[in-house]
Structure formats: structure tokens, C-alpha cells
Design a protein around this motif. Structure first.
Motif, PDB file in Angstrom:
ATOM      1  N   ARG A  60     107.789  47.606 -20.211  1.00  0.00           N
ATOM      2  CA  ARG A  60     107.079  47.061 -21.578  1.00  0.00           C
ATOM      3  C   ARG A  60     106.898  45.873 -21.282  1.00  0.00           C
ATOM      4  O   ARG A  60     106.764  45.445 -19.750  1.00  0.00           O
ATOM      5  N   THR A  61     105.857  45.315 -22.162  1.00  0.00           N
ATOM      6  CA  THR A  61     104.880  44.373 -20.754  1.00  0.00           C
ATOM      7  C   THR A  61     104.917  42.727 -21.183  1.00  0.00           C
ATOM      8  O   THR A  61     105.937  42.879 -22.403  1.00  0.00           O
ATOM      9  N   VAL A  62     105.335  42.452 -20.484  1.00  0.00           N
ATOM     10  CA  VAL A  62     105.263  41.349 -20.296  1.00  0.00           C
ATOM     11  C   VAL A  62     104.334  40.346 -20.350  1.00  0.00           C
ATOM     12  O   VAL A  62     103.354  40.080 -19.977  1.00  0.00           O
ATOM     13  N   GLN A  63     104.817  39.768 -21.681  1.00  0.00           N
ATOM     14  CA  GLN A  63     103.473  38.622 -22.090  1.00  0.00           C
ATOM     15  C   GLN A  63     103.006  37.464 -21.211  1.00  0.00           C
ATOM     16  O   GLN A  63     104.924  37.082 -21.532  1.00  0.00           O
ATOM     17  N   GLY A  64     102.468  37.011 -21.178  1.00  0.00           N
ATOM     18  CA  GLY A  64     101.938  35.644 -20.848  1.00  0.00           C
ATOM     19  C   GLY A  64     101.705  35.160 -21.740  1.00  0.00           C
ATOM     20  O   GLY A  64     101.021  35.298 -23.032  1.00  0.00           O
TER      21      GLY A  64
END
Lengths: 54, 833
Positions: free
Chosen positions: B827-831
């Protein structure tokens, strides 16, 4: 023949002494606890491994 | 290491939250947390050391045999069997505990109810890994029990009345899961009736006596009518309710007696002796009478939950503990000051632990679908009162603090956010998220109150009482609004919808015609024709999972009654009807739509690459999918890379999401539950995206048979959201979260480094403001770094307590499958900026 009522772990019901609880201390790999199981006072305890004469 | 501010800071820097919790919590909580036997299955198997409890099925079977020749109607027999179990099962009190009660006879047992389903019983007998020694004796006992209940279990009784065609399709395991049983699913409670301190069991028994006397008198007046005939059934139901309540009071008194025996005969520590006497006084008082303090309130609630689970397998735990226990917390801690905050935290923390240890033997498909946990115990916090004012209180904060101290993966919390929530409470929520618990999930209260009114017509004051019926769906806690049973088989594996468009409804995995026989896909000349086939398959699949539930619900009052749950429900006490009788329920049904977003990305890929760009024909695509993309890797990558993907604020694909939801919402109004209400959809997964990985064939979004499916209800595919968190939120905000469905699950990953300190809180707060302003109903976060997760994969024994958010629930990372672990890491780590 020993019966449950002769055992130290037997606690009779006040309202009906022919019945009661077998109360034992148990220590398992994670926790320690007291357990109670309903039993008849006159139950044959000859083969009970936890029997302890009162 | 001594507990110093420096050492805690050092641990915090390492995100060693488990060790921090251990150092901060009381000795009692530390003992109880470490003492608990973890029950969640690992890879579908129960952990070593757990055993199936044979005491309960033996008691049930002996009583059922004894009652066979009795003239009692079934509901009375059922109640007597339940009472027999409560009167005779072994009970225990763990050292240091202040709350008592467990389903099994010892702490390491999983309880098994053989009266539910023969197919479940056969799983037990074939599961020697968790049978008690000596195995031969156990197998003999189990065989006797299994043979006795064959043909008598709930499912055996229900199945002959179901449509065979629908049943076979459901039981294939391809399209849905669960069984339409009133004693196997998610049971809501009428908390407004039972948990507001206005009444308890003795009051209800008195009410039942009055109703029985009145009905008896009426039934013997010089008259005859249908109403009088119905009274006989009502009297039986009331009698059965009474039997269960009386048994509940006796069961509590058994604990009171045991606590006194220990205090008077064994305990040498005066402080513990006093605690035991307090347990005794508590159990002598509740559930017979309404609670007077926090300990009694928690104990009362726990007893109700346990009695209900003695009556049924409950896969969820709808609850609102801050709202219903809050007044007692306030009184004890802030008014009477008989408890310090720390003492109250001990009780609250133990309450979480007592819930965490609850276990009931479940079928393997359920254990695989809920990896690492026993059920979705999603407790609801926050929200508003019926008058719209903020419902948060001291107990809200205590629960959030206690969660960080005991760090159990189940129950988890879901927080009803609304504009009046204080900064203090929001900070507590944030701390739980930042410390990697994966909960609370955040729910948009104004949106969901409006949603409950829109879909099911709950009046606003009732809608505002809502709790999570399972992971996601709101249900009121009121007389006609609460949902006594949500049968899990209204759960659709919706990726099959797009798959069936290519196979004309034939399921190549289980080799049977399950979907609609739509025309061969290669004959479609336009995207519109193709989409209409999707709509046809969607209607077919949803109808298929709903019909058995409707039927099961209608059969429930007579074939599978719930006398205890009825006894704690105002509508049943008042009417004499079983709690599942649809005529006394407003209806709050929903279809859980697993694997939903695959449809959207697949439709977008077909639209773009087949119809717009004409790079491929449908015939070519059909062949590629039938062959699981073998020999067509280049083509597959084209579908992965060059087709637009949901979650990037791209109207091309986002509009397809809206088309699908609008069609589903329209059809939801045509589907009716037995109470006459709608069946809206609710896109989410538990671990269904992994469970169904080998059941869903290749799809046009580039997925191959066996690949993990997407994890959320409206979450973008893992790693496919390339444009950042705002784009994800913008895509999700295009959905009307009131009218398009019942709720929409959104998973997001945040960077723990970015969440550190005050700056982290402010970033999170800004994100939450955007989320709320956009009217999105749900979001939940994983806040554990890739580094930590990969380290836990390498050395699982060093990370036994690492918790992650899977989907609608949290689990210990090491208890979920490698495939699920990888899916979370992907899953994309959202910055956040």
C-alpha cells in the motif's frame, strides 16, 4: 469409597448441601486462576486425581 | 531498563510501542494482558495451546437428549438447554482480575456449539490439532455429539426450506460466504432498552410475568380468534425469555459464590481479598439489578455479551462503550471520586482484555477471511447524543488511553467524528493511530447519520445512536432500529461480476453456472453494451446473496429462535415475538461488497484499450483472461500501466465508479428485506481480498488468478495511487457517501516519521479536515514503517505484538498470512504536505 463431600475442595451450597462446587487452583502456561465446577456431594471420588481428604 | 522519561523517549524514537505500553501500565494490567490466550487463527488454524472445549457440547447434548420426550415447544427446550449450560459449566476467576466471565471452561478453550451446523461439526472432528488429550477419548465424545446433532442443527433444519439452486451457488464458496442463520452472524443489541440503567433482568422478568398473566387470562376468556391463537406462541416465547434471564442471574451468582470462597478460604493478601469481595457484591447485584458503579456497569455489559454468545456465534460486537458506561465513569471518577483515573483505567483495560479473549469455534473459511482475529469487534466511540450534542466523555478518553496500554488487536475502535469533537479527544485518537494500533478508524458522523435516514428511514434521534454493526455499517441501538442479526452471507465477492461478463456467468473456478447467461462478450459492439452486461451480472450476483438471507430471516423465529436476545430487546418483551421476527424490525440490511474496485479498474481498462483506442478486441481479451494472461505478458502490462486507475482524481475512471455505484444504488431499492426495507451495498474487505485470491480468475485490470485483490472498499489498488493523498481523497469525494451506498472503506498508510510530535498531529488534523469537508464517510490508517514491517517478516519472534490495520479490523502482523503482509506493505505510504 471416598465421595466429593469428604474432599477439601468441595464447598457445599447453603441451600442444598447435597450439591456444591469443586473449587481448585489451576496454573496454566499463561495464568493462574481458581475454578469451580458443580458436583454432587455424594459423587464417587475414587478415581478423582485431585481428591484431598478433608 | 528503569522507567525514566529518557528511556521512554528512546523507545518512542524506535516506535517500540509495545515496550512503552508495558512500562506504563499497572502491574495488574500487565499481568492480565500477558495472561490472555490469543484466540485469533493464524493462517486459518488456531494457535498452539488452544483446545476445543468439549464441556459445553456435552452439556448441550445431554440436556437435549433428556428433553427429547418432553412436551415443551422448541423455544422452551432451547432456553432450557442454554440454562443447563450456564448452570453447570465450569467457571473460573483469574488472579488479579476484577471482571469475570468467559465462554469456555478454562482460559485456553475455544467453545463449540454443535447445535448450529453439521458442516461445522464435521470441521471439529477433522481438526485434531486443537482437540483435548487423550485424543481417542475426545474423538469418541465428539463423534457421539456430531451424530446426535446430525439433522437437528440449525442449518440442517433451515436448508430444506431454502432454494437449492441458490444454496449450491452460495456453498460453492465462489460468490459469497456465510450461512443464513439467525444464530451465526452479527447481533446488535437494544442498548437503549438494556444499558441505560433504567432496568435489568429482574425488572424484565417482572414485566414478562405480567405479560404472561395477562395473555393467559385473555386466552381463557369466553372468546376465540386468531389473536387468541397467537397468544399461545407468545406465552411460550415469554416463558423462554424468562428461563434465560433467570439462568443469567444464577450464573452471575455462581461467580459471586466463587469469589467469596476464594476470599474466605484461600486468599491471604487483604487487598486482593477485598477485590474478591467486591467481585462477589458486583455479581450478586448485576445482571439482576441495574448497575450502580463503573465496575458493575462493565460487568453487566460483559455478562450480556457472554449470554448472547452462549446463544449464538457472534462474529461481531456492536457496542458504544463510552456512551453507555460514560455516566458511571463520570460518577465514580469525577463526582463521587471513589475511583482514581488509574483505577478506572485498570477496569477499562481489563474490559478490553475480556473481550479480546472471547472465542467461538468457527469454520475455516471464516478464520481465513478474518486472519488473526476472532471476529470484527469494532466498538463505536464518540458521535452525538440523540439531541445532536457531543457525546464524548471521560470514558471516551479512558478507552483510548486503555487501548494504548493493553494494545489488543480486538476489539478495535471506530470514532464517530463530528465538528463538535474537542481537540483533547482528537489528540487521543491521533495518539492511538500514531502508535500503530491501526484504530480508531474515523467515521464522518453527520454523513452517516444522514445515510442511515436516507437508506433505512431511521428517525434522526435514532440514527444518532448508531453503532458499527460489524466493521463498517451503522445500525441504531433502538427498539425498532437495532439489527438483531446480520447474516454474513449477504456478502458478495463482487470481482466475480466483471469476471462473469467474460464467461457469460459460468464460473470456471468452481465449474458451475453462477452468474447470468449474458451474451458472449465478443458480440458486444460498444462499451455501453458491455456495461449493460456488467449491470445484469451485478443484479444477478446481489440477488443471489440476498435471497437466502431473506428466507433465513423469515424462518428464524420458528426454526432458530433467540430467547435471550429477545429477552433484552424491548420489541420482543412487548410483543412476545422472537427478536428476529421481521414484522417488529425497521430493517437495516446491507450487502457487503468485497473486491469492488477491481470492477472499476477493469471496466476502465476495457473502455480505454478496447473501445476507445481499439488496441485489442474483446475476443482477444477474453482469450487472454481465459488463459490467465499466459503468453500475453506484454498485453497484460499494457492493461496494468496504460489504463487509468481509481484513486488518482482522474474523471475517466472515477466516472465509471459513479456509474457502477448509481446502478447498484438503484437496484438496492428494488431489493427488499423481509421488513420491506432496502439492501444498499457497502464496499469493503476484511481479509476477503486474500481469501478470494485463488477464487477470482484473471481480470482486465491486469490481475492474474492468485494475485491478491485490492484491500479496501474504495481504496485504490496497492501502489496504483500515484498522485498523492489529496488525489485519493478527491476521487473518493466524487462518491455521494449518503445516497450511493451504506458506507465505503478507505485504507490509507501514513509515515510514522511524519506523524511524530506536534507537527505530526497538525498534519493529521489538516488531513482530517479535508477528509471531513469532502464528505467522505470513512478512513483508517496504518502507521507502521516498511522497515518495521519487513523486519517483522524476517524476525517474527521479535515482533509478536506489532499491530496493523488489515481492512475493517486490526491484527497482529505475525498472525496474518505472508500474502496479506505483502499486500499491506505494497500500500502506498502517503506523504502529507
Amino acid at each position: 469409597m471416598p465421595t466429593c463431600k469428604e474432599c477439601k475442595k468441595f464447598f457445599p451450597l447453603e441451600e442444598d448441601p447435597k450439591k456444591g462446587d469443586c473449587v481448585q487452583r489451576v496454573v496454566d502456561p499463561r495464568q493462574a486462576f481458581y475454578q469451580a465446577k458443580p458436583v454432587e456431594a455424594d459423587r464417587n471420588a475414587a478415581s478423582c486425581p485431585s481428591f484431598e481428604k478433608r | 531498563m528503569a522507567v525514566t522519561a529518557e528511556s521512554l523517549k528512546e523507545l518512542e524514537k524506535k516506535q517500540a510501542w509495545w515496550w512503552i505500553a508495558e512500562k506504563k501500565r499497572s502491574r495488574r494490567l500487565d499481568y492480565l494482558r500477558k495472561a490472555v490466550w490469543k484466540k485469533g487463527a493464524i493462517g486459518g488454524l488456531y494457535p498452539a495451546g488452544l483446545i476445543v472445549d468439549l464441556e459445553r457440547p456435552v452439556l448441550q447434548t445431554e440436556k437435549a437428549r433428556e428433553l427429547e420426550s418432553s412436551a415443551d415447544p422448541y423455544v422452551i427446550k432451547f432456553a432450557k438447554i442454554l440454562a443447563h449450560v450456564l448452570d453447570n459449566k465450569t467457571i473460573f476467576i483469574t488472579d488479579h482480575s476484577q471482571l469475570v466471565g468467559y465462554l469456555g471452561s478454562t482460559p485456553n478453550t475455544i467453545t463449540w456449539d454443535p447445535s448450529l451446523a453439521s458442516i461445522l461439526n464435521h470441521e471439529v472432528i477433522n481438526d485434531p490439532q486443537c482437540l483435548p488429550e487423550p485424543l481417542d477419548d475426545s474423538l469418541r465424545t465428539i463423534k457421539d455429539i456430531v451424530n446426535y446433532w446430525a439433522g437437528k442443527s440449525d442449518l440442517d433444519k433451515i436448508l430444506p426450506y431454502m432454494d437449492l439452486d441458490d444454496s449450491m451457488k452460495i456453498l460453492s464458496g465462489a460468490i459469497g460466504w456465510g450461512v443464513p442463520l439467525a444464530r451465526g452472524g452479527y447481533s446488535g443489541k437494544d442498548y437503549e432498552y438494556i444499558m441505560t440503567g433504567k432496568r435489568a433482568f429482574e425488572d424484565i422478568i417482572a414485566e414478562l410475568d405480567r405479560r404472561i398473566d395477562d395473555a393467559y387470562a385473555k386466552a381463557h376468556e369466553p372468546s376465540a380468534s386468531k389473536e387468541i391463537s397467537n397468544l399461545y406462541d407468545k406465552i411460550n416465547n415469554w416463558e423462554a425469555m424468562k428461563i434465560t434471564l433467570e439462568a443469567g442471574i444464577r450464573y452471575a451468582k455462581r461467580y459471586a459464590r466463587l469469589a467469596r470462597i476464594i476470599a474466605e478460604n484461600f486468599e491471604t493478601d487483604p487487598a486482593r481479598r477485598e477485590e474478591l469481595l467486591k467481585i462477589a457484591r458486583t455479581c450478586e447485584h448485576v445482571p439482576a439489578k441495574p448497575p450502580r458503579d463503573l465496575q458493575e456497569s462493565l460487568q453487566y455489559d460483559l455478562f450480556i455479551q457472554l449470554f448472547s454468545r452462549n446463544e449464538a456465534i457472534e462474529g461481531a460486537w456492536p457496542a458504544r462503550p463510552d456512551y453507555y458506561h460514560g455516566p458511571y465513569y463520570e460518577k465514580d471518577v469525577n463526582v463521587d471520586r471513589v475511583l482514581t483515573e488509574e483505577e478506572a483505567l485498570d477496569l477499562v483495560g481489563e474490559f478490553l482484555i475480556r473481550a479480546y479473549e472471547v472465542s467461538q469455534y468457527k469454520p475455516k473459511w471464516s478464520r481465513e477471511g478474518l486472519q488473526g482475529i476472532e471476529g470484527t469487534w469494532v466498538w463505536t466511540l464518540g458521535g452525538v447524543k440523540p439531541d445532536g450534542s457531543d457525546a464524548c466523555n471521560g470514558m471516551t478518553i479512558a478507552l483510548l488511553k486503555a487501548a494504548r496500554l493493553v494494545r489488543v488487536s480486538n476489539p478495535t475502535f471506530a470514532f464517530r467524528w463530528h465538528p463538535k469533537v474537542s481537540d483533547e479527544v482528537m489528540r487521543e485518537c491521533f495518539e492511538c493511530i500514531r502508535q500503530g494500533l491501526g484504530y480508531p478508524s474515523m467515521r464522518n458522523d453527520p454523513v452517516l447519520v444522514a445515510n442511515a435516514m436516507h437508506w433505512h428511514g431511521h428517525p434522526i434521534e435514532e440514527a444518532r445512536t448508531w453503532v458499527h454493526q460489524a466493521c463498517m455499517s451503522p445500525a441504531p441501538t433502538t427498539k425498532h432500529g437495532f439489527q438483531p442479526m446480520r447474516m454474513a452471507n449477504a456478502t458478495a465477492n463482487t470481482a466475480k461480476i466483471i469476471e462473469y461478463v467474460f464467461t457469460s456467468g459460468y464460473d470456471n473456478i468452481v465449474n458451475m453456472q453462477i452468474g447470468a447467461e449474458t451474451p458472449p462478450v465478443e458480440t458486444f459492439k460498444s462499451y455501453e453494451e458491455f456495461f449493460q452486461a456488467w449491470v445484469t451480472q451485478m443484479k444477478h450476483v446481489f440477488s443471489l446473496v440476498v435471497r437466502p438471507v431473506n428466507r433465513g430471516r423469515m424462518l428464524a423465529p420458528t426454526l432458530t429462535p433467540r430467547p435471550f436476545l429477545s429477552a433484552v430487546s424491548e420489541r420482543s418483551v412487548e410483543s412476545g415475538l422472537d427478536v428476529n421476527d421481521p414484522s417488529i424490525s425497521r430493517g437495516n440490511a446491507w450487502i457487503t461488497a468485497f473486491t469492488w474496485v477491481e470492477n472499476i479498474d477493469s471496466l476502465a481498462a476495457v473502455k480505454k484499450l478496447v473501445f476507445d483506442e481499439k488496441k485489442y478486441t474483446l475476443a482477444e481479451l477474453k482469450e487472454a483472461l481465459a488463459n490467465n494472461w499466459e503468453g500475453r505478458e506484454e498485453m497484460r502490462l499494457d492493461f496494468v500501466r496504460n489504463a487509468p486507475k481509481w484513486g488518482n482524481d482522474d474523471d475517466y475512471v472515477d466516472s465509471i465508479m459513479l456509474d457502477c455505484l448509481r446502478e447498484a444504488a438503484k437496484f438496492s431499492r428494488e431489493l427488499k428485506c423481509p421488513s420491506g426495507n432496502s439492501w444498499p451495498i457497502l464496499p469493503e474487505n476484511v481479509s476477503g481480498n486474500i481469501h478470494y485470491a485463488n477464487v477470482v480468475g484473471a481480470l482486465p485490470n491486469g490481475r492474474r488468478l492468485g494475485d491478491a485483490l485490492y484491500d479496501g472498499g474504495i481504496s485504490p489498488g496497492p501502489g496504483l495511487d500515484k498522485k498523492g493523498p489529496t488525489a485519493v481523497l478527491n476521487s473518493c469525494a466524487k462518491i455521494d457517501h449518503i445516497t450511493h451506498g451504506r458506507a465505503f472503506l478507505l485504507n490509507q498508510r501514513l509515515s510514522p516519521t511524519q506523524m511524530a510530535g506536534e507537527k505530526g498531529y497538525q498534519l493529521c488534523k489538516a488531513y482530517m479536515k479535508t477528509w471531513a469537508d469532502l464528505g467522505i464517510d470513512h478512513v483508517q490508517f496504518n502507521c507502521v514503517s516498511d522497515e518495521t514491517l519487513r523486519a517483522a517478516q524476517r524476525d517474527p519472534e521479535k515482533y509478536p505484538e506489532l499491530i496493523v490495520r488489515v481492512a475493517g479490523y486490526s491484527a497482529h502482523f505475525v498472525d496474518i498470512s505472508r500474502k496479506t503482509q505483502d499486500n499491506i506493505i505494497q500500500r502506498t505510504v502517503q506523504g502529507l504536505a
